[in-house]
Design an enzyme around this catalytic site. Structure first.
Site, PDB file in Angstrom:
ATOM      1  N   SER A  47       0.882  -1.167   0.000  1.00 54.22           N
ATOM      2  CA  SER A  47       0.000   0.000   0.000  1.00 54.22           C
ATOM      3  C   SER A  47       0.920   1.217   0.000  1.00 54.22           C
ATOM      4  O   SER A  47       1.342   1.684   1.038  1.00 54.22           O
ATOM      5  CB  SER A  47      -0.912  -0.015   1.226  1.00 54.22           C
ATOM      6  OG  SER A  47      -0.160   0.060   2.413  1.00 54.22           O
ATOM      7  N   HIS A 161      -3.391  -5.863   2.748  1.00 54.75           N
ATOM      8  CA  HIS A 161      -2.491  -6.885   3.287  1.00 54.75           C
ATOM      9  C   HIS A 161      -3.184  -8.205   3.596  1.00 54.75           C
ATOM     10  O   HIS A 161      -2.554  -9.117   4.143  1.00 54.75           O
ATOM     11  CB  HIS A 161      -1.801  -6.372   4.568  1.00 54.75           C
ATOM     12  CG  HIS A 161      -0.844  -5.254   4.312  1.00 54.75           C
ATOM     13  ND1 HIS A 161      -0.263  -4.521   5.313  1.00 54.75           N
ATOM     14  CD2 HIS A 161      -0.350  -4.737   3.157  1.00 54.75           C
ATOM     15  CE1 HIS A 161       0.531  -3.602   4.792  1.00 54.75           C
ATOM     16  NE2 HIS A 161       0.483  -3.717   3.489  1.00 54.75           N
ATOM     17  N   GLU A 170      -4.392  -2.222   9.462  1.00 51.27           N
ATOM     18  CA  GLU A 170      -3.623  -2.713  10.614  1.00 51.27           C
ATOM     19  C   GLU A 170      -4.313  -2.386  11.933  1.00 51.27           C
ATOM     20  O   GLU A 170      -4.740  -1.245  12.146  1.00 51.27           O
ATOM     21  CB  GLU A 170      -2.217  -2.082  10.616  1.00 51.27           C
ATOM     22  CG  GLU A 170      -1.447  -2.421   9.360  1.00 51.27           C
ATOM     23  CD  GLU A 170      -0.118  -1.686   9.239  1.00 51.27           C
ATOM     24  OE1 GLU A 170       0.407  -1.208  10.264  1.00 51.27           O
ATOM     25  OE2 GLU A 170       0.373  -1.589   8.102  1.00 51.27           O
ATOM     26  N   GLU A 211       1.721  -9.188   7.091  1.00 50.46           N
ATOM     27  CA  GLU A 211       2.629  -8.811   8.175  1.00 50.46           C
ATOM     28  C   GLU A 211       2.520  -9.759   9.365  1.00 50.46           C
ATOM     29  O   GLU A 211       2.937  -9.437  10.479  1.00 50.46           O
ATOM     30  CB  GLU A 211       2.361  -7.358   8.594  1.00 50.46           C
ATOM     31  CG  GLU A 211       2.619  -6.399   7.442  1.00 50.46           C
ATOM     32  CD  GLU A 211       2.536  -4.935   7.835  1.00 50.46           C
ATOM     33  OE1 GLU A 211       2.183  -4.638   8.988  1.00 50.46           O
ATOM     34  OE2 GLU A 211       2.827  -4.096   6.970  1.00 50.46           O
ATOM     35  N   ASP A 248      -3.780   1.496  11.619  1.00 48.48           N
ATOM     36  CA  ASP A 248      -3.381   2.082  10.343  1.00 48.48           C
ATOM     37  C   ASP A 248      -4.522   1.794   9.375  1.00 48.48           C
ATOM     38  O   ASP A 248      -4.684   0.653   8.921  1.00 48.48           O
ATOM     39  CB  ASP A 248      -2.064   1.483   9.824  1.00 48.48           C
ATOM     40  CG  ASP A 248      -1.667   2.079   8.472  1.00 48.48           C
ATOM     41  OD1 ASP A 248      -2.350   3.025   8.013  1.00 48.48           O
ATOM     42  OD2 ASP A 248      -0.670   1.606   7.872  1.00 48.48           O
ATOM     43  N   GLU A 289      -3.175   6.025  11.941  1.00 48.21           N
ATOM     44  CA  GLU A 289      -2.324   6.317  10.781  1.00 48.21           C
ATOM     45  C   GLU A 289      -3.173   6.362   9.509  1.00 48.21           C
ATOM     46  O   GLU A 289      -4.102   5.563   9.345  1.00 48.21           O
ATOM     47  CB  GLU A 289      -1.275   5.197  10.693  1.00 48.21           C
ATOM     48  CG  GLU A 289      -0.308   5.325   9.527  1.00 48.21           C
ATOM     49  CD  GLU A 289       0.662   4.138   9.488  1.00 48.21           C
ATOM     50  OE1 GLU A 289       0.974   3.560  10.557  1.00 48.21           O
ATOM     51  OE2 GLU A 289       1.094   3.774   8.374  1.00 48.21           O
ATOM     52  N   ASP A 316       1.580   8.531   6.789  1.00 42.81           N
ATOM     53  CA  ASP A 316       2.486   7.590   6.108  1.00 42.81           C
ATOM     54  C   ASP A 316       2.472   7.917   4.616  1.00 42.81           C
ATOM     55  O   ASP A 316       3.359   8.628   4.118  1.00 42.81           O
ATOM     56  CB  ASP A 316       2.013   6.158   6.397  1.00 42.81           C
ATOM     57  CG  ASP A 316       2.716   5.105   5.571  1.00 42.81           C
ATOM     58  OD1 ASP A 316       3.733   5.423   4.943  1.00 42.81           O
ATOM     59  OD2 ASP A 316       2.251   3.938   5.542  1.00 42.81           O
ATOM     60  N   LYS A 341       9.887   5.458   6.875  1.00 42.46           N
ATOM     61  CA  LYS A 341      10.274   4.234   6.169  1.00 42.46           C
ATOM     62  C   LYS A 341      11.395   4.602   5.200  1.00 42.46           C
ATOM     63  O   LYS A 341      11.136   5.287   4.194  1.00 42.46           O
ATOM     64  CB  LYS A 341       9.094   3.722   5.343  1.00 42.46           C
ATOM     65  CG  LYS A 341       7.877   3.241   6.124  1.00 42.46           C
ATOM     66  CD  LYS A 341       6.697   3.103   5.149  1.00 42.46           C
ATOM     67  CE  LYS A 341       5.568   2.267   5.705  1.00 42.46           C
ATOM     68  NZ  LYS A 341       4.362   2.319   4.818  1.00 42.46           N
ATOM     69  N   HIS A 369       8.672  -0.821   9.288  1.00 38.76           N
ATOM     70  CA  HIS A 369       9.020  -1.827   8.268  1.00 38.76           C
ATOM     71  C   HIS A 369       8.125  -1.631   7.050  1.00 38.76           C
ATOM     72  O   HIS A 369       7.313  -0.705   7.021  1.00 38.76           O
ATOM     73  CB  HIS A 369       8.789  -3.222   8.865  1.00 38.76           C
ATOM     74  CG  HIS A 369       7.325  -3.493   9.113  1.00 38.76           C
ATOM     75  ND1 HIS A 369       6.781  -4.750   9.146  1.00 38.76           N
ATOM     76  CD2 HIS A 369       6.265  -2.635   9.316  1.00 38.76           C
ATOM     77  CE1 HIS A 369       5.471  -4.658   9.371  1.00 38.76           C
ATOM     78  NE2 HIS A 369       5.142  -3.396   9.480  1.00 38.76           N
ATOM     79  N   LYS A 392       7.059   0.065  14.417  1.00 38.38           N
ATOM     80  CA  LYS A 392       6.147  -1.032  14.062  1.00 38.38           C
ATOM     81  C   LYS A 392       6.877  -1.932  13.079  1.00 38.38           C
ATOM     82  O   LYS A 392       7.511  -1.454  12.131  1.00 38.38           O
ATOM     83  CB  LYS A 392       4.808  -0.541  13.524  1.00 38.38           C
ATOM     84  CG  LYS A 392       4.816   0.154  12.183  1.00 38.38           C
ATOM     85  CD  LYS A 392       3.381   0.318  11.656  1.00 38.38           C
ATOM     86  CE  LYS A 392       3.380   0.865  10.245  1.00 38.38           C
ATOM     87  NZ  LYS A 392       2.042   0.940   9.646  1.00 38.38           N
TER      88      LYS A 392
HETATM   89  C1  LIG Z   1       3.787  -0.978   6.454  1.00 37.56           C
HETATM   90  C2  LIG Z   1       2.804  -0.532   5.679  1.00 37.56           C
HETATM   91  O1  LIG Z   1       2.435  -1.178   4.548  1.00 37.56           O
HETATM   92  P1  LIG Z   1       3.215  -1.153   3.162  1.00 37.56           P
HETATM   93  O2  LIG Z   1       4.614  -1.588   3.416  1.00 37.56           O
HETATM   94  O3  LIG Z   1       2.457  -2.139   2.296  1.00 37.56           O
HETATM   95  O4  LIG Z   1       3.136   0.246   2.648  1.00 37.56           O
HETATM   96  C3  LIG Z   1       2.032   0.678   6.027  1.00 37.56           C
HETATM   97  O5  LIG Z   1       1.134   1.075   5.273  1.00 37.56           O
HETATM   98  O6  LIG Z   1       2.287   1.302   7.060  1.00 37.56           O
HETATM   99 MG   LIG Z   2       0.740   2.826   6.669  1.00 40.24          MG
END
Ligand SMILES: C=C(OP(=O)(O)O)C(=O)O
Ligand SMILES: [Mg+2]
Length: 426
Positions: A47, A161, A170, A211, A248, A289, A316, A341, A369, A392
């Site tokens: 995503s 996911h 999430e 995940e 999330d 999130e 994010d 990230k 992650h 996370k």
């Molecule tokens: C970890 C996540 O998913 P992705 O790595 O698929 O973006 C997220 O959206 O926070």
């Molecule tokens: Mg996210």
């Protein structure tokens, strides 16, 4: 005492490996002039935000599992000649050279997967060259106080996911009241085990998502949150006291440009906001999130008005670890925290810029992650060194997820003076 006589690299090589989804990704090794070897590898999101740095993948279909053999060749043909034979004083210099080699500003040519794997390997090499642990090298770069982060375990998966009806991606549990990271990891594992039993008795068969969180066959967030609350109690803990919840929504993935798809119906941003307000009133949810699509900035502003004083509103896909986007978001008052990230932006240096900017504008940060992961544990050291207090890394199960939590446990053992983050207010 640290020394910095500069870093010399003897070789920079890459190979294609598989990530946790079974998709090809890139692993890079650098060898320093004293013969020590350091690696870095690239995770991959499912995503993703529209403005994330681009990955370099082999031509063909749009399947995310496309190979990275051309990235491997690029490392051999262009990155190794660029980085060997020079003395590098800072990682900034190396990352700047990668940025210029690419020339597009978003790694459209050499790929953020290439950049992040090289950059992480080089960060490790710098820490080695200065004879300090990686987390300490990171804290030196940032001027931060290292601290053990509160792990946010993603125990139920939905959205992009998982193959279930949950719109939200999430459902996380955060052991804020743990004594230390080992205690926190144990709490996470016990809640996860209790949740499995609860969900099995409710749903019978039970899948897991990307995940490692469970993917029950439901579209009802209340049912999920009630089950998580029961599992926390079943593990002998108290929701809201020693364990808080986080979401999330990853709302990009259920938005059609105007409405949000929830429980089989299209809803306005106002309806979705009312849903968040209700959930935050009824459960100890401390962080939400990506509550809305990245383009729906008015809705972000509204949720800050309604919940921003008591809930972390975490960006994010809307910020993509980009310092300029974080700064603009703070100015517009559309969030109060940024997810971090490294592969969203491309290099460790740019990740540091995002962290510095977040600090400047008064945002909290959570290190994260990706849903497609490797065994690389760099983000664990990053969370400790940057002193973010939050990380996370998925469920407390599955190798690529527990690698990060186990790394935190290892750092706790090696450096017992590192405290456990205490950022909650009550
Ligand atoms: C970890 C996540 O998913 P992705 O790595 O698929 O973006 C997220 O959206 O926070
Ligand atoms: Mg996210």
């Amino acid at each position: 005492m640290t020394t910095n006589d500069g870093l010399r690299l003897r070789s920079v090589t890459a190979e294609q490996i598989l990530d946790s989804r079974g998709h090809p990704t890139l692993q890079v090794q650098v060898v320093t002039d004293d013969g020590a070897s350091f690696s870095g590898s690239a995770p991959a999101g499912a995503s993703t935000g529209d403005h994330e740095a681009r990955e370099l993948r082999d031509g063909g279909s749009d399947f995310g599992g496309r190979g990275v053999t051309n990235a491997v060749t690029l490392v051999a043909d262009q990155v190794e000649p660029l980085l060997t034979g020079t003395k590098w004083v800072t990682l900034d210099d190396i990352d700047g050279a990668l940025y210029r080699l690419d020339g597009t500003g978003r790694f459209a040519k050499i790929g953020a997967n290439t950049a992040v794997a090289v950059s992480i390997a080089c960060a490790r090499a710098f820490a080695h060259q200065q004879r300090i642990p990686l987390h300490e090298w990171i804290s030196d770069q940032l001027g931060t106080t290292p601290v053990m982060p509160v792990p946010h375990f993603n125990v139920v998966n939905g959205g992009a996911h998982a193959a279930n009806g949950l719109a939200f991606q999430e459902f996380l549990v955060a052991p804020t009241g743990a004594r230390d990271i080992s205690d926190a990891v144990q709490m996470g594992a016990e809640i996860y085990a209790a949740l499995e039993a609860e969900l099995r008795s409710r749903f019978g068969s039970l899948g897991v998502g990307d995940e490692g969180g469970f993917a029950p066959d439901t579209d009802d967030e209340n049912q999920v949150l009630d089950t998580i609350m029961r599992s926390i109690e079943r593990a002998g803990l108290t929701p809201g006291l020693n364990v808080r919840l986080a979401l999330d929504a990853a709302a990009n993935s259920f938005y059609d440009g105007k409405y949000y798809r929830l429980h089989g119906r299209w809803r306005s941003a106002d309806d979705l906001l009312a849903r968040y307000v209700d959930l935050a009133a009824n459960y100890p949810i401390w962080s939400i999130e990506d509550p809305f699509d990245e383009s729906d900035r008015n809705a972000w502003h509204d949720i800050m008005d309604r919940l921003g004083d008591r809930v972390q509103i975490l960006g994010d896909d809307i910020f993509v670890t980009d310092a300029a986007r974080i700064r603009a978001g703070a100015k517009e008052e559309i969030a109060n925290a940024a997810l971090i990230k490294p592969n969203q932006i491309g290099t460790v240096t740019q990740t540091f810029e995002a962290l510095r900017t977040a600090r400047e504008v008064g945002f909290r940060t959570m290190i994260s992650h990706r849903s497609g992961e490797t065994l690389d544990t760099f983000i664990a050291d990053l969370a400790v060194g940057a002193g973010t207090g939050q990380i996370k890394a998925g469920a407390p199960a599955r190798g690529e997820r527990v690698a990060k939590y186990n790394r935190l446990t290892r750092l706790h053992k090696l450096y017992p003076q590192l405290g456990y983050a205490q950022w909650w207010t009550d």
